[in-house]
Structure formats: structure tokens, C-alpha cells
Design a protein around this motif. Structure first.
Motif, PDB file in Angstrom:
ATOM      1  N   ALA A  17      -0.684   0.529 -11.414  1.00 14.81           N
ATOM      2  CA  ALA A  17      -1.067  -0.640 -12.209  1.00 14.81           C
ATOM      3  C   ALA A  17       0.006  -0.959 -13.245  1.00 14.81           C
ATOM      4  N   PHE A  18       0.525   0.064 -13.900  1.00 15.89           N
ATOM      5  CA  PHE A  18       1.552  -0.155 -14.917  1.00 15.89           C
ATOM      6  C   PHE A  18       2.869  -0.613 -14.284  1.00 15.89           C
ATOM      7  N   GLN A  19       3.232  -0.029 -13.149  1.00 15.65           N
ATOM      8  CA  GLN A  19       4.482  -0.424 -12.501  1.00 15.65           C
ATOM      9  C   GLN A  19       4.411  -1.839 -11.962  1.00 15.65           C
ATOM     10  N   PHE A  20       3.228  -2.268 -11.527  1.00  7.69           N
ATOM     11  CA  PHE A  20       3.082  -3.612 -10.960  1.00  7.69           C
ATOM     12  C   PHE A  20       2.990  -4.682 -12.034  1.00  7.69           C
ATOM     13  N   LEU A  21       2.273  -4.398 -13.112  1.00 13.71           N
ATOM     14  CA  LEU A  21       1.983  -5.422 -14.118  1.00 13.71           C
ATOM     15  C   LEU A  21       2.962  -5.436 -15.278  1.00 13.71           C
ATOM     16  N   THR A  22       3.750  -4.380 -15.444  1.00 13.87           N
ATOM     17  CA  THR A  22       4.663  -4.315 -16.584  1.00 13.87           C
ATOM     18  C   THR A  22       6.059  -3.927 -16.117  1.00 13.87           C
TER      19      THR A  22
END
Length: 276
Positions: A17-22
Motif C-alpha cells: 500500500a505504501f509503495q503504491f500510494l506514496t
């Protein structure tokens, strides 16, 4: 061993989630499977919370050393950089397609084009100008009324939590518009269970923000999460329903557009509520 594997699987979903959204530097290699994508949406509000926390810290720091105008420009720039312009790109593609007023299939083809058209540029400029004006208002308010401004910064930090939660709700609540596979197709199969758990994460993260970041907040905590939840659901449903009627469903681009538009709507509400 079984418990450790379950924990590790959920940790991978959180990292995804963090790698995709940020664009936060998380040097961990993840194998992106359909299961990882589906689980990752649960952590979208948490990723939004980290973005919000960074915006809060930046707004406090910039407000101390710069006048509101340049501080607002830099804060907006940081907001875009933190996501790599991912959602802004989706907004431009969506605007190019929907505002072309072509038949549905042609709209979807236009949105696939990597080039940005005139309508995409116009909408992006107006959208960024609105965000800039709202951020400037918050920063200027803090100069004249420190208590009110601090409250505005706190609410600003909560905005990315809820705009990203609604992305999960939109993936589950509206059909996927493309017949062929696209980036958004990886998220198909998300259930109400995923959305419900993601909602709990959003409520919990918002409550932690209010309780820990502003310990002097002397009124009830729960009205703030409830306000954001209700405002997000109402505004998100209206926007997603409009786009869904135009395209026959939603796509990866429209998920990004929803996030950007909801950020603007929620930020507008923050300015109305937190400025004198």
C-alpha cells in the motif's frame, strides 16, 4: 510458524500500500499478486495518515520560517511529490476522457492515451489552484490565530486518510469499466469485508491523530472521525456515481481522480470549519 507467516503476509500488504500510494523510500521487494493487491487496500488509510502527518509537520515548519504565500506553494509541492503525481495523473486522464463528450468506448480509449490533452491540463491547473488557495488560507489563519490554525493543520492531516479510504470503497462499490485488463483490474475481488476493515483503520488512525497530535483538544473526539466519514461518503458517492454513469464503471485513472477531488472537497470543508 503459521502465525508468523500470516503476520508476514499482512506486512507485505501494508508495504505494498505504501509503495503504491506514496514515493516514500521503502527498499523492500514485494511480489505483487492479486491477493497482495486486495489486502493492501485495507492499509490505504494508514498510508494516507503518514502523508497527512508529513504535511502537518511541514505546514508547522514552513509556517514558522516563511510567509503564507511561499509556504503554501512549497506545501502543495510536497503534497504532489509524496505521491509522485500518481493521482493527479489519474485526474488529468479522467478529465480528458469525460470532458471530451464522446461515446463511452471512445472516452475509455482517450483515457488510455499517455499524452495529456487540453481538458486534462485545464482541470489539473484549476484543481491545484484551489488546493493552493485553501492551503494559503490555513497558513494565513495560523499567523493571526495560533489556536485556530493548529486545529486547521490537524484537520489537514486527516484529509488524506479519508480520500484514500474511499478509493477502497469505490473499487468495491462500482464495477470495473474496462473489458480488457488494466491497472485497476488487479484490485477486482475486493469485498465489503476489505472495505469495512479499511474503514476501521481510517477511524482508528483519525482518532489517534486527534488524541495524540492535539492533546489540548478539549471537546469530544468522535465527532471529527464521524464528520470526515459522512462528508467522504456523501461527496465520494456523488463523484463516483457521476463518473460511473459516464463510463459504465470506474477504472484505475478514476480511482486517482476520486482521491484528488475528495482531497479538494474535504480540504474546502476544513477551511470552512477551521478558519474564522
Amino acid at each position: 510458524m503459521h502465525t508468523a507467516r500470516i503476520v508476514l503476509d499482512w506486512l507485505r500488504a501494508c508495504i505494498a500500500a505504501f509503495q503504491f500510494l506514496t514515493r516514500l523510500p521503502i527498499p523492500v521487494q514485494i511480489t505483487y499478486t492479486d491477493l497482495v493487491f486486495r489486502r493492501s487496500v485495507i492499509f490505504y488509510p494508514l498510508a494516507g495518515g503518514v502523508i497527512g502527518l508529513l504535511l502537518l509537520l511541514a505546514s508547522e515548519g514552513l509556517g514558522l520560517i516563511l510567509p503564507p504565500l511561499p509556504a503554501a506553494v512549497l506545501l502543495l509541492g510536497l503534497w504532489v511529490v509524496l505521491t509522485g503525481g500518481l493521482h493527479l495523473d489519474g485526474l488529468m486522464d479522467t478529465a480528458d476522457g469525460i470532458l471530451s463528450h464522446r461515446p463511452r468506448e471512445q472516452m475509455l480509449e482517450i483515457m488510455k492515451d499517455s499524452r495529456v490533452g487540453a481538458m486534462g491540463v485545464i482541470v489539473a491547473v484549476l484543481h491545484l489552484l484551489l488546493k493552493f488557495a485553501l492551503l494559503y488560507t490555513l497558513l494565513e489563519s495560523n499567523q493571526w490565530d495560533g489556536a485556530t490554525g493548529s486545529m486547521g493543520y490537524l484537520l489537514l492531516a486527516i484529509v488524506p486518510i479519508w480520500s484514500r479510504w474511499f478509493m477502497a470503497a469505490a473499487i468495491q462499490g462500482w464495477p470495473y469499466a474496462r473489458k480488457e485488463s488494466g491497472l485497476g483490474s488487479f484490485f477486482q475481488g475486493i469485498t465489503k469485508w476489505h472495505v469495512g476493515i479499511s474503514l476501521l483503520v481510517a477511524l482508528f488512525t483519525t482518532t489517534i491523530f486527534v488524541k495524540c497530535i492535539d492533546s489540548t483538544f478539549d471537546t469530544a473526539i468522535w465527532p471529527i472521525p464521524i464528520y470526515f466519514a459522512c462528508a467522504t461518503c456523501m461527496a465520494g458517492w456523488l463523484i463516483a456515481s457521476y463518473i460511473g454513469r459516464k463510463l459504465g464503471g470506474l477504472t484505475g485513472d478514476t480511482y486517482g481522480a476520486l482521491n484528488e477531488l475528495l482531497e479538494a472537497v474535504l480540504l474546502l470543508g476544513v477551511v470552512i470549519c477551521a478558519t474564522p
